[in-house]
Design an enzyme around this catalytic site. Sequence first.
Site, PDB file in Angstrom:
ATOM      1  N   ASN A 149       0.619  -1.264  -0.619  1.00 22.60           N
ATOM      2  CA  ASN A 149      -0.358  -0.118  -0.382  1.00 22.60           C
ATOM      3  C   ASN A 149       1.092   1.067  -0.013  1.00 22.60           C
ATOM      4  OD1 ASN A 149       0.710  -0.554   2.852  1.00 22.60           O
ATOM      5  ND2 ASN A 149      -1.317   0.286   3.368  1.00 22.60           N
ATOM      6  N   VAL A 225      -2.286  -9.148   9.310  1.00 23.40           N
ATOM      7  CA  VAL A 225      -2.574 -10.144  10.752  1.00 23.40           C
ATOM      8  C   VAL A 225      -1.925 -11.622  10.609  1.00 23.40           C
ATOM      9  CG1 VAL A 225      -4.252 -10.884  12.639  1.00 23.40           C
ATOM     10  CG2 VAL A 225      -4.303  -8.683  11.565  1.00 23.40           C
ATOM     11  N   THR A 227      -0.159 -12.949   7.649  1.00 25.68           N
ATOM     12  CA  THR A 227       1.313 -12.941   7.501  1.00 25.68           C
ATOM     13  C   THR A 227       2.856 -12.861   8.841  1.00 25.68           C
ATOM     14  OG1 THR A 227       0.821 -12.447   4.862  1.00 25.68           O
ATOM     15  CG2 THR A 227       2.761 -12.514   6.208  1.00 25.68           C
ATOM     16  N   LEU A 239      14.695 -17.114  18.600  1.00 20.13           N
ATOM     17  CA  LEU A 239      14.303 -15.905  19.594  1.00 20.13           C
ATOM     18  C   LEU A 239      14.374 -14.562  18.617  1.00 20.13           C
ATOM     19  CD1 LEU A 239      14.986 -17.337  23.084  1.00 20.13           C
ATOM     20  CD2 LEU A 239      12.935 -16.601  21.795  1.00 20.13           C
ATOM     21  N   GLU A 245       4.247  -4.849  12.589  1.00 21.26           N
ATOM     22  CA  GLU A 245       2.812  -3.705  12.157  1.00 21.26           C
ATOM     23  C   GLU A 245       1.735  -4.454  10.787  1.00 21.26           C
ATOM     24  OE1 GLU A 245       2.510  -0.440  13.276  1.00 21.26           O
ATOM     25  OE2 GLU A 245       4.780  -0.069  14.147  1.00 21.26           O
ATOM     26  N   CYS A 279      -3.616   1.138   6.684  1.00 16.32           N
ATOM     27  CA  CYS A 279      -3.706   0.212   7.765  1.00 16.32           C
ATOM     28  C   CYS A 279      -4.783   1.507   8.996  1.00 16.32           C
ATOM     29  CB  CYS A 279      -2.585  -0.012   8.538  1.00 16.32           C
ATOM     30  SG  CYS A 279      -1.163   1.746   8.571  1.00 16.32           S
ATOM     31  N   GLY A 449      -0.580  -5.252  16.197  1.00 12.96           N
ATOM     32  CA  GLY A 449       0.615  -6.004  16.236  1.00 12.96           C
ATOM     33  C   GLY A 449       1.623  -5.648  16.833  1.00 12.96           C
ATOM     34  N   GLU A 453       6.569   1.200  15.578  1.00 11.12           N
ATOM     35  CA  GLU A 453       7.890   2.575  14.522  1.00 11.12           C
ATOM     36  C   GLU A 453       7.768   3.732  15.434  1.00 11.12           C
ATOM     37  OE1 GLU A 453       6.184   0.541  10.892  1.00 11.12           O
ATOM     38  OE2 GLU A 453       8.575  -0.411  11.181  1.00 11.12           O
TER      39      GLU A 453
HETATM   40  P1  NAD Z   1       0.657  -8.665   3.272  1.00  6.61           P
HETATM   41  O1  NAD Z   1       1.209  -9.831   4.688  1.00  6.61           O
HETATM   42  O2  NAD Z   1      -0.388  -9.907   2.570  1.00  6.61           O
HETATM   43  O3  NAD Z   1       3.042  -9.228   3.119  1.00  6.61           O
HETATM   44  C1  NAD Z   1       3.155  -8.349   3.104  1.00  6.61           C
HETATM   45  C2  NAD Z   1       4.653  -9.141   4.085  1.00  6.61           C
HETATM   46  O4  NAD Z   1       4.723  -9.665   3.416  1.00  6.61           O
HETATM   47  C3  NAD Z   1       4.824  -8.624   1.936  1.00  6.61           C
HETATM   48  O5  NAD Z   1       5.999  -8.773   1.445  1.00  6.61           O
HETATM   49  C4  NAD Z   1       4.706 -10.698   1.240  1.00  6.61           C
HETATM   50  O6  NAD Z   1       5.402 -11.089   0.557  1.00  6.61           O
HETATM   51  C5  NAD Z   1       5.453 -10.900   2.687  1.00  6.61           C
HETATM   52  N1  NAD Z   1       4.785 -12.361   2.900  1.00  6.61           N
HETATM   53  C6  NAD Z   1       4.310 -12.945   2.701  1.00  6.61           C
HETATM   54  N2  NAD Z   1       3.790 -14.467   3.441  1.00  6.61           N
HETATM   55  C7  NAD Z   1       5.164 -14.334   3.863  1.00  6.61           C
HETATM   56  C8  NAD Z   1       5.514 -15.463   5.050  1.00  6.61           C
HETATM   57  N3  NAD Z   1       4.946 -16.126   4.725  1.00  6.61           N
HETATM   58  N4  NAD Z   1       7.027 -14.534   5.701  1.00  6.61           N
HETATM   59  C9  NAD Z   1       7.582 -13.726   5.562  1.00  6.61           C
HETATM   60  N5  NAD Z   1       6.995 -12.608   4.734  1.00  6.61           N
HETATM   61  C10 NAD Z   1       5.931 -13.190   3.898  1.00  6.61           C
HETATM   62  O7  NAD Z   1       0.296  -8.480   3.526  1.00  6.61           O
HETATM   63  P2  NAD Z   1      -0.339  -7.308   1.917  1.00  6.61           P
HETATM   64  O8  NAD Z   1      -1.229  -7.651   1.948  1.00  6.61           O
HETATM   65  O9  NAD Z   1       1.042  -7.127   1.508  1.00  6.61           O
HETATM   66  O10 NAD Z   1      -0.576  -5.782   3.174  1.00  6.61           O
HETATM   67  C11 NAD Z   1      -2.142  -5.562   3.400  1.00  6.61           C
HETATM   68  C12 NAD Z   1      -2.075  -5.383   4.894  1.00  6.61           C
HETATM   69  O11 NAD Z   1      -0.754  -4.767   5.715  1.00  6.61           O
HETATM   70  C13 NAD Z   1      -3.335  -4.982   5.805  1.00  6.61           C
HETATM   71  O12 NAD Z   1      -3.736  -6.089   6.250  1.00  6.61           O
HETATM   72  C14 NAD Z   1      -3.246  -3.646   6.251  1.00  6.61           C
HETATM   73  O13 NAD Z   1      -3.323  -3.062   7.286  1.00  6.61           O
HETATM   74  C15 NAD Z   1      -1.502  -4.293   7.063  1.00  6.61           C
HETATM   75  N6  NAD Z   1      -0.497  -2.877   6.820  1.00  6.61           N
HETATM   76  C16 NAD Z   1      -0.077  -2.500   8.206  1.00  6.61           C
HETATM   77  C17 NAD Z   1       0.518  -1.379   8.298  1.00  6.61           C
HETATM   78  C18 NAD Z   1       1.114  -0.885   9.402  1.00  6.61           C
HETATM   79  O14 NAD Z   1       1.943  -0.079   9.613  1.00  6.61           O
HETATM   80  N7  NAD Z   1       0.132  -1.425  10.890  1.00  6.61           N
HETATM   81  C19 NAD Z   1       0.244  -0.601   7.178  1.00  6.61           C
HETATM   82  C20 NAD Z   1       0.203  -0.283   6.248  1.00  6.61           C
HETATM   83  C21 NAD Z   1      -0.400  -1.844   6.161  1.00  6.61           C
END
Ligand code: NAD
Length: 473
Positions: A149, A225, A227, A239, A245, A279, A449, A453
């Site tokens: 995003n 959440v 992932t 550890l 986030e 998010c 989370g 950050e």
């Molecule tokens: P996602 O969890 O699908 O992917 C995020 C990243 O994780 C990608 O780079 C993906 O390739 C990687 N990934 C996927 N599987 C993995 C694994 N098993 N191990 C390690 N890495 C892995 O999320 P998304 O669809 O890209 O993003 C949208 C989500 O992110 C929404 O839920 C949004 O709320 C959240 N988000 C949170 C914040 C925050 O600061 N709290 C900010 C932006 C987005």
Amino acid sequence: MPEYTLPDLTMTIDGRPVAAPGTFGVVNPATGEVAGQAPDASREQLDQAMAAALAAYPAWRADEGARRKALHAAADLMFARSEEIGRVLTLEQGKPLPEATMEVVGAGVWIKYFADLELPREVIQDDERAFVEVVRRPMGVVAAITPWNYPLLLAIWKLAPALLAGNTMVLKPSPYTPLSSLLLGEALREVLPPGVFNVVTGGDELGAWMTSHPVPRKISFTGSVATGKRVAASAAPDLKRVTLELGGNDPAILLDDADPAAVAGKLFGAAFQNNGQVCSAIKRVYVPEALYGDVVEALAEHARAARVGDGFTEGVQYGPVNNRPQFERVGELVAEAVAGGARAAAGGKAVDGPGYFFEPTILADVADGARIVDEEQFGPALPVIAYRDLDEALARANGTHFGLSGSVWSGDPERAAEVAARLDCGTAWANTHLALAPHQPFGGFKWSGVGVENGPWGLYGFTELQVLHRAKG
Ligand code: NAD
């Protein structure tokens, strides 16, 4: 549509451009067509990136002055190349070009903030028995994993504090938006020593390889959440420290003295920024029954007036949803709510034609238990829910696994602040929402989370506390 030609992009490993054995296609969400190729890193290439980061660590951590200087230079590069990087961001993410350019400028602002942030040494005892100091030490190699995003800004939220603290980094962006991070890696080769910042691209399995890799001591992850839980589990046997986030389902609660006409524009802005793919965007609105009709209509007017289109077209305010699965999910959640009795006061369906465009949608009279209220929609559709009693609204707002942020809106700022303090979430806003800043810690309660950050607290997340205790006498 204006023409835009993508530059050839490579990974950055040990300060050098690196291609991969294979590539994968990156789709322009405004057309649904593959617009570029990104390297698909092999396991050996990940090992090389980790080894480069580890080798660069001792020299990098030793010279704080050099780190601050390099970070200032990195920020200046972001300002100087904001349009160029912004174009890549619009191509792969979909957001309008002015917003994409602002994301890069914001990245520069964030880097500048951290470049000057103090790394404290605290003397906690100095008497006849001992001199005791508490210092913040870097951890080593940080593995950074980002979503689609805000690919560039969220990478910088990790890079700037991690590098200032003396760590080195391997970054893996989302497979939907790898190109801007590749360009970031290329740009920073000019100002960072080899190995300090490495960028590798690939699918989700590359992220899993990173979290189980023996080199990194810290995983800084932003994403969903589901992932995030996998990342925590994968980091546990070694550890590794984690900052997670994750998703949000931010409520906005209007109090009975709120003025619908005055707040609707602000609510709409905070719900639909980046097409709702934030998010901490407003994801559900609770409104007293007496104001309900007026608020729904005022929000619907904003939705109808919003200009949706290709992010490269001038005057467009909202681009496409970033990717097909997310586009289909938003459509499904809206259709399901409508089938359950909800009314689309504006929008309600995908825009005809190519690309992942969805009409800005305001949903009224959504039935209890609808997924669009209980889950994170992460797209351009907003449910508006009537309430009778404020305690009931707060219970509904707090009655979820999420706890990222929330807001309360009132004609009386004091009252808004008092009620906002009752929200169970990392940031509680009064008469505003999405007001984020580099000095303000950002993180979630519950499933939203672990850790934060930004601000000094974000910096400390990339350090270990060390006690230096010197006996006297
Ligand atoms: P996602 O969890 O699908 O992917 C995020 C990243 O994780 C990608 O780079 C993906 O390739 C990687 N990934 C996927 N599987 C993995 C694994 N098993 N191990 C390690 N890495 C892995 O999320 P998304 O669809 O890209 O993003 C949208 C989500 O992110 C929404 O839920 C949004 O709320 C959240 N988000 C949170 C914040 C925050 O600061 N709290 C900010 C932006 C987005």
